[in-house]
Write a protein that holds these residues in place. Structure first.
Motif, short mmCIF file in Angstrom:
data_model
loop_
_atom_site.label_atom_id
_atom_site.label_comp_id
_atom_site.label_asym_id
_atom_site.label_seq_id
_atom_site.Cartn_x
_atom_site.Cartn_y
_atom_site.Cartn_z
N GLU A 23 1.04 -1.36 -0.09
CA GLU A 23 0.01 -0.05 0.09
C GLU A 23 0.67 1.25 -0.04
OE1 GLU A 23 -3.31 2.26 2.95
OE2 GLU A 23 -2.14 0.20 3.45
N THR A 24 0.46 2.35 -0.78
CA THR A 24 1.30 3.62 -0.81
C THR A 24 0.48 4.55 0.30
OG1 THR A 24 1.69 3.28 -3.14
CG2 THR A 24 2.10 5.51 -2.24
N LEU A 25 1.52 4.76 1.18
CA LEU A 25 1.01 5.62 2.29
C LEU A 25 1.48 7.19 2.11
CD1 LEU A 25 2.63 3.42 5.24
CD2 LEU A 25 0.38 3.38 4.39
N ASP A 26 0.55 7.86 2.14
CA ASP A 26 0.71 9.49 2.29
C ASP A 26 0.89 10.11 3.47
OD1 ASP A 26 1.01 12.09 1.56
OD2 ASP A 26 -1.23 12.15 0.84
N VAL A 27 2.21 10.01 4.08
CA VAL A 27 2.45 10.15 5.61
C VAL A 27 3.36 11.19 5.73
CG1 VAL A 27 1.39 8.10 6.53
CG2 VAL A 27 3.62 8.14 5.88
N VAL A 31 11.58 4.21 8.15
CA VAL A 31 11.57 4.10 6.62
C VAL A 31 12.79 3.71 6.20
CG1 VAL A 31 10.89 5.29 4.48
CG2 VAL A 31 9.83 5.88 6.39
N VAL A 32 12.78 2.37 5.41
CA VAL A 32 13.95 1.93 5.01
C VAL A 32 13.72 1.51 3.32
CG1 VAL A 32 15.47 0.21 5.03
CG2 VAL A 32 14.90 0.83 6.95
N ASP A 33 14.42 2.00 2.33
CA ASP A 33 14.26 2.08 1.10
C ASP A 33 12.71 2.08 0.81
OD1 ASP A 33 16.91 1.20 0.91
OD2 ASP A 33 16.34 -0.99 0.94
N GLY A 34 12.32 3.25 1.35
CA GLY A 34 10.83 3.77 1.00
C GLY A 34 9.92 2.95 1.67
N VAL A 35 10.18 1.97 2.42
CA VAL A 35 9.24 0.92 3.18
C VAL A 35 9.26 1.23 4.59
CG1 VAL A 35 8.41 -1.36 3.27
CG2 VAL A 35 9.46 -0.65 1.23
N THR A 36 7.99 1.09 5.03
CA THR A 36 8.08 1.36 6.60
C THR A 36 7.89 -0.02 7.28
OG1 THR A 36 5.63 1.33 6.46
CG2 THR A 36 6.63 3.45 6.25
N LEU A 38 8.24 8.12 10.64
CA LEU A 38 6.91 8.83 10.66
C LEU A 38 7.04 9.85 11.74
CD1 LEU A 38 4.65 5.89 9.64
CD2 LEU A 38 6.32 7.25 8.10
N ARG A 39 6.38 11.05 11.40
CA ARG A 39 6.14 11.81 12.41
C ARG A 39 5.01 11.42 13.13
NH1 ARG A 39 7.79 17.14 12.76
NH2 ARG A 39 8.56 17.02 10.86
N ASN A 40 4.01 10.87 12.79
CA ASN A 40 2.80 10.35 13.69
C ASN A 40 2.61 8.83 13.53
OD1 ASN A 40 0.36 10.08 14.79
ND2 ASN A 40 -0.56 11.19 13.47
N VAL A 88 2.67 -1.00 7.69
CA VAL A 88 3.52 -1.62 6.46
C VAL A 88 3.04 -1.02 5.35
CG1 VAL A 88 4.72 -3.51 5.29
CG2 VAL A 88 4.28 -3.47 8.01
N GLY A 89 3.83 -0.53 4.54
CA GLY A 89 3.67 0.32 3.31
C GLY A 89 4.75 0.60 2.78
N LYS A 90 4.47 1.45 1.46
CA LYS A 90 5.46 2.09 0.86
C LYS A 90 5.26 3.54 0.61
CE LYS A 90 7.52 2.60 -3.86
NZ LYS A 90 7.46 2.02 -5.36
N VAL A 91 6.14 4.29 1.29
CA VAL A 91 5.72 5.91 1.40
C VAL A 91 5.92 6.50 0.27
CG1 VAL A 91 6.74 7.79 2.54
CG2 VAL A 91 6.84 5.61 3.77
N ASN A 92 5.11 7.49 -0.08
CA ASN A 92 4.91 8.41 -1.14
C ASN A 92 6.42 9.02 -1.40
OD1 ASN A 92 4.31 10.38 -3.22
ND2 ASN A 92 2.28 10.63 -2.46
N SER A 93 6.82 8.91 -2.58
CA SER A 93 8.15 9.38 -2.60
C SER A 93 8.36 10.84 -2.22
CB SER A 93 8.69 9.11 -3.92
OG SER A 93 8.12 9.71 -5.04
N GLN A 94 7.20 11.85 -2.46
CA GLN A 94 7.15 13.01 -2.56
C GLN A 94 7.22 13.46 -0.95
OE1 GLN A 94 3.69 14.45 -4.41
NE2 GLN A 94 4.43 14.10 -6.55
N ASN A 95 7.16 12.63 -0.29
CA ASN A 95 6.93 13.01 1.28
C ASN A 95 8.02 12.61 1.95
OD1 ASN A 95 4.35 13.78 1.22
ND2 ASN A 95 3.56 11.70 1.85
#
Length: 404
Positions: free
Chosen positions: A27-31, A341-346, A374-376, A382-389
């Motif tokens: 899942e892509t996370l917008d965090v 966050v490691v390699d874009g994955v939480t 993650l700030r919060n 577990v998921g993939k962090v949006n690269s823009q964040n």
């Protein structure tokens, strides 16, 4: 049957191949992601103790007597010199009058008038001395006349010897008169001291406050007979107050006079700032702890002696540490974790927390400078962090940097 089994196995193999060929996507996370770095985090030592009055005095009686009036009761505000207890003064007044009369008698015996200073009195001018001197001079004149007649053989040797003896007696009486006046001058000084003592005892019949403060308790009532030294009340001074705390032996070398500390008192909303003023030169041999004191301003008398307080002493104001916001840490079932966050994955990372201050935690184990978290933590899964964040460069932690 064999053909059916073979066919069934073939179908199962095809299905498994299809499942392995299609792995589940994350899942892509917008965090919100932050990079942690070393931030100013002054080192502190915590200590528990109590607040004490700056001074506490048990006031006693300097003279014995019966209590006539009590002026101060529990909680009353007193200034230096204010009456606290008054003893019956009748006996002390009589002692003063007696001493004054004895002094007047001693002064009159040498002819001193009221107001005449005794140190200017010449013993030779005292009336008893002048009288004896006149008699001595008379015997000297008689001896001279008899001596003249004796030289003319008009006077016998016996008469001459009697006149000479009379002259010597008059001289001795004169010297005795001078010594008597000097003795009376010394007696006058004794009477002056006795009068001063009597007046001081009269003054001490009013027991006064030895300092500014409050009456903590009173120990006598009207009619009570008090002996010399018997306590009549306890006075405390509560501005400033003294915080007295102890720190373990392992921190004893980091405490010094002049260090700032923050006091948290349960019954007071705002913390109080103070400065260490005294440090014990030795550790307590039983508790292996070091005692120190700090003065607390209490001009408005909001704080009371005896309050429990917790102190946070700043031992190294220039120290740095990994600091994260409180929201980045989750605590559950005794475990403390953050989402890294490691390699874009939480993924979850167990951490160990050190100091806690307003809005932030100190991380002593589990994270390193430059890690992304993650700030919060409540959004963590577990998921993939949006690269823009994901920050492209390390940024300073937003945690507070000043000790509270």
């Amino acid at each position: 049957m064999l053909l059916i089994a073979i066919a069934f196995c073939g179908c199962s193999g095809k299905n498994e191949s299809k499942i392995e060929a299609k792995p589940k996507s994350l899942e892509t996370l917008d965090v919100d992601v932050l990079a942690i770095e070393l931030s100013p985090w002054p080192r502190t030592v915590r200590s528990q103790g109590s607040v004490y009055a700056d001074e506490q005095s048990v006031v006693g009686a300097k003279v014995a007597g019966r209590v006539a009036e009590v002026h101060g009761d529990v909680g009353d505000v007193l200034k230096l010199g204010d009456p606290l207890v008054t003893l019956d003064q009748e006996d002390f007044l009589l002692q003063v009058e007696q001493a004054e009369a004895q002094l007047l008698q001693a002064r009159s015996s040498v002819g001193l008038l009221e107001g005449d200073p005794v140190d200017k009195l010449d013993p030779a001018n005292a009336p008893p001395v002048r009288q004896e001197r006149a008699l001595w001079e008379e015997t000297q004149s008689s001896l001279e006349r008899i001596s003249s007649l004796r030289s003319q053989n008009a006077m016998s040797q016996g008469e001459y010897d009697v006149a000479a003896a009379a002259e010597r007696v008059a001289e001795a009486r004169y010297a005795s008169a001078v010594n008597g006046v000097r003795e009376k001058i010394a007696l006058i000084q004794v009477r002056q001291v006795e009068l001063a003592v009597a007046r001081e005892r009269l003054k001490d019949a009013i027991i006064r406050a030895p300092m500014d403060g409050f009456v903590l308790n009173r120990l006598v009532a009207p009619g009570t007979f008090v002996a010399v030294g018997q306590p009549v009340a306890t006075i405390v001074r509560t501005n400033p107050l003294r915080f007295r705390g102890k720190i373990p032996e392992r921190h004893s070398q980091s405490i010094a006079v002049g260090q700032r500390l923050t006091l948290n008192i349960e019954s007071v909303t705002e913390p109080r700032e103070a400065t260490i003023t005294r440090v014990s030169p030795a550790l307590d041999q039983q508790s292996r702890a070091l005692t120190f004191e700090a003065l607390i301003e209490n001009e408005n008398q909001v704080l009371r002696a005896g309050l429990f307080a917790e102190a946070e002493v700043v031992t190294d104001p220039d120290a740095y540490a990994l600091v994260v916001p409180e929201s980045a840490i989750s605590e559950f079932a005794g475990a403390t974790k953050a989402w890294i966050v490691v390699d874009g994955v939480t993924r979850e990372q167990e951490v160990r927390i050190g100091g806690r201050r307003e809005g932030a935690f100190e991380v002593v184990q589990g994270l390193s400078p430059g890690d992304l978290i993650l700030r919060n933590a409540e959004q963590g899964r577990v998921g993939k962090v949006n690269s823009q964040n994901v920050p492209q460069a390390s940024v300073q932690s937003s945690a507070p940097i000043a000790a509270k």
